[in-house]
Design an enzyme around this catalytic site. Structure first.
Site, PDB file in Angstrom:
ATOM      1  N   LYS A   1       1.040  -1.258  -0.138  1.00 30.59           N
ATOM      2  CA  LYS A   1       0.095   0.178   0.192  1.00 30.59           C
ATOM      3  C   LYS A   1       0.721   1.230   0.048  1.00 30.59           C
ATOM      4  O   LYS A   1       0.356   2.755  -0.424  1.00 30.59           O
ATOM      5  CB  LYS A   1      -0.978  -0.096   1.374  1.00 30.59           C
ATOM      6  N   GLY A   2       2.141   1.417   0.242  1.00 26.17           N
ATOM      7  CA  GLY A   2       2.830   2.376   0.752  1.00 26.17           C
ATOM      8  C   GLY A   2       2.927   3.548  -0.564  1.00 26.17           C
ATOM      9  O   GLY A   2       2.658   4.850  -0.207  1.00 26.17           O
ATOM     10  N   GLU A  12       8.305   2.524  -5.917  1.00 28.01           N
ATOM     11  CA  GLU A  12       7.872   2.615  -4.917  1.00 28.01           C
ATOM     12  C   GLU A  12       7.853   3.746  -3.433  1.00 28.01           C
ATOM     13  O   GLU A  12       8.050   4.481  -3.988  1.00 28.01           O
ATOM     14  CB  GLU A  12       9.362   1.547  -4.521  1.00 28.01           C
ATOM     15  N   ASP A  13       7.698   3.475  -1.921  1.00 30.39           N
ATOM     16  CA  ASP A  13       7.446   4.544  -1.364  1.00 30.39           C
ATOM     17  C   ASP A  13       8.630   4.649  -0.719  1.00 30.39           C
ATOM     18  O   ASP A  13       9.889   5.850  -0.749  1.00 30.39           O
ATOM     19  CB  ASP A  13       6.430   4.706  -0.274  1.00 30.39           C
ATOM     20  N   ASP A  39      14.276  -0.223   1.628  1.00 29.92           N
ATOM     21  CA  ASP A  39      15.217  -0.258   3.020  1.00 29.92           C
ATOM     22  C   ASP A  39      16.178  -1.176   2.865  1.00 29.92           C
ATOM     23  O   ASP A  39      17.226  -0.759   2.493  1.00 29.92           O
ATOM     24  CB  ASP A  39      13.647  -0.627   3.618  1.00 29.92           C
ATOM     25  N   PHE A  78      13.084   5.945  11.777  1.00 33.19           N
ATOM     26  CA  PHE A  78      11.749   5.203  10.994  1.00 33.19           C
ATOM     27  C   PHE A  78      10.998   6.233  10.612  1.00 33.19           C
ATOM     28  O   PHE A  78      10.611   7.031  11.603  1.00 33.19           O
ATOM     29  CB  PHE A  78      10.994   4.052  12.018  1.00 33.19           C
ATOM     30  N   ASP A  83       3.282   3.963   6.437  1.00 29.28           N
ATOM     31  CA  ASP A  83       2.395   3.161   7.487  1.00 29.28           C
ATOM     32  C   ASP A  83       4.182   2.749   8.934  1.00 29.28           C
ATOM     33  O   ASP A  83       5.035   2.101   8.624  1.00 29.28           O
ATOM     34  CB  ASP A  83       2.211   2.443   7.776  1.00 29.28           C
ATOM     35  N   ARG A  86      -0.237   6.683   7.706  1.00 27.79           N
ATOM     36  CA  ARG A  86      -0.332   7.098   6.063  1.00 27.79           C
ATOM     37  C   ARG A  86      -0.838   8.058   5.536  1.00 27.79           C
ATOM     38  O   ARG A  86      -0.173   8.071   4.541  1.00 27.79           O
ATOM     39  CB  ARG A  86      -1.402   5.949   5.064  1.00 27.79           C
TER      40      ARG A  86
HETATM   41  C1  PRP Z   1       7.407  -1.059   3.003  1.00 30.65           C
HETATM   42  C2  PRP Z   1       7.798  -0.203   1.847  1.00 30.65           C
HETATM   43  C3  PRP Z   1       8.285  -1.023   0.651  1.00 30.65           C
HETATM   44  C4  PRP Z   1       9.209  -2.148   1.556  1.00 30.65           C
HETATM   45  C5  PRP Z   1      10.925  -2.048   1.656  1.00 30.65           C
HETATM   46  O1  PRP Z   1       6.545  -2.240   2.630  1.00 30.65           O
HETATM   47  O2  PRP Z   1       6.042   0.483   1.849  1.00 30.65           O
HETATM   48  O3  PRP Z   1       7.573  -2.021  -0.248  1.00 30.65           O
HETATM   49  O4  PRP Z   1       8.636  -2.629   3.125  1.00 30.65           O
HETATM   50  O5  PRP Z   1      11.281  -2.109   2.724  1.00 30.65           O
HETATM   51  P1  PRP Z   1      12.632  -3.115   2.445  1.00 30.65           P
HETATM   52  O6  PRP Z   1      13.176  -2.621   0.720  1.00 30.65           O
HETATM   53  O7  PRP Z   1      13.027  -3.604   3.328  1.00 30.65           O
HETATM   54  O8  PRP Z   1      12.101  -4.851   2.024  1.00 30.65           O
HETATM   55  P2  PRP Z   1       5.332  -2.977   3.727  1.00 30.65           P
HETATM   56  O9  PRP Z   1       6.262  -4.574   3.213  1.00 30.65           O
HETATM   57  O10 PRP Z   1       5.487  -2.014   5.520  1.00 30.65           O
HETATM   58  O11 PRP Z   1       3.454  -3.160   2.774  1.00 30.65           O
HETATM   59  P3  PRP Z   1       3.363  -1.622   3.363  1.00 30.65           P
HETATM   60  O12 PRP Z   1       3.769  -0.983   1.682  1.00 30.65           O
HETATM   61  O13 PRP Z   1       1.772  -1.762   2.468  1.00 30.65           O
HETATM   62  O14 PRP Z   1       3.307  -0.713   4.543  1.00 30.65           O
HETATM   63 MG    MG Z   2       3.932  -1.336   5.453  1.00 29.17          MG
HETATM   64 MN    MN Z   3       5.284  -1.010   1.044  1.00 30.36          MN
END
Ligand code: PRP
Ligand code: MG
Ligand code: MN
Length: 179
Positions: A42-43, A98-99, A102, A151, A158, A164
């Site tokens: 969703k991000g 992507e948002d 990480d 963070f 989120d 969000r």
């Molecule tokens: C978060 C963010 C990225 C991902 C980055 O998504 O939106 O998609 O983590 O982290 P990484 O590089 O360590 O994989 P999340 O899994 O929290 O789902 P969301 O987008 O629904 O919040």
């Molecule tokens: Mg998330």
């Molecule tokens: Mn995400």
């Protein structure tokens, strides 16, 4: 809600300007091509919505929903597809939106998965990047900001599904997740 935010990292205006900058680059790079933007839910939802309206090209959109974090602050490393793309991407010029990157595990998984579907090209666009935390090598073609290892929440991002809807990006106060 706002007293959970220690500091505003990027204001609405800063984000707007950066989104426009990225959209202009994409517009330039994909002249004469049809682009398929793949938003990672969703991000990326807010970034995607703002970015696509600034891209001056014929654009198609699709979404994929994946999750690796759940309610934790650490990536589990296990990426689950919660919703797949609606349409084939074969021979399409795909940009993943992507948002935040990480560890990179989410995008690594998505890239491998989408490459196996034979797109004409595949690029990565992220608003935020935390290069310090990267565990794998990855080329990021369009990037908004490099951010410190804090963070952060807001603008789609989120903590435990909250924050969000903040229109800016802020650093979450430790009190909120260290209990
Ligand atoms: C978060 C963010 C990225 C991902 C980055 O998504 O939106 O998609 O983590 O982290 P990484 O590089 O360590 O994989 P999340 O899994 O929290 O789902 P969301 O987008 O629904 O919040
Ligand atoms: Mg998330
Ligand atoms: Mn995400």
């Amino acid at each position: 809600m706002d007293n959970s935010i220690k500091e505003v990292l990027y204001s609405e205006e800063k984000i707007r300007n950066k989104v426009k900058e990225i959209a202009d680059k994409i517009t330039e790079d994909y002249q004469g091509k049809e682009v398929l933007l793949v938003g990672v839910l969703k991000g990326a939802n807010m970034f995607m919505a703002d970015l696509m309206r600034q891209i001056k090209l014929s654009v198609n959109i699709d979404f994929m929903a994946v999750s690796s974090y759940g309610h934790s602050t650490e990536s589990s490393g296990v990426v689950k597809i919660l919703k797949d793309l609606d349409n084939s991407i074969e021979n399409k010029h795909v940009i993943i939106i992507e948002d935040i990157i990480d560890s990179g595990l989410t995008l690594q998984y998505i890239c491998e998965n989408l490459l196996s579907r034979k797109p004409a090209s595949l690029k990565i666009c992220t608003l935020l990047d935390k290069p310090e935390r990267r565990t794998i090598d990855m080329t990021v073609h369009y990037k908004g900001f490099n951010i410190p290892d804090e963070f952060i929440v807001g603008y789609g991002i989120d903590y435990a599904e909250k924050f969000r809807n903040l229109p800016y990006i802020g650093i979450l106060d430790r009190r909120v997740y260290e209990k």
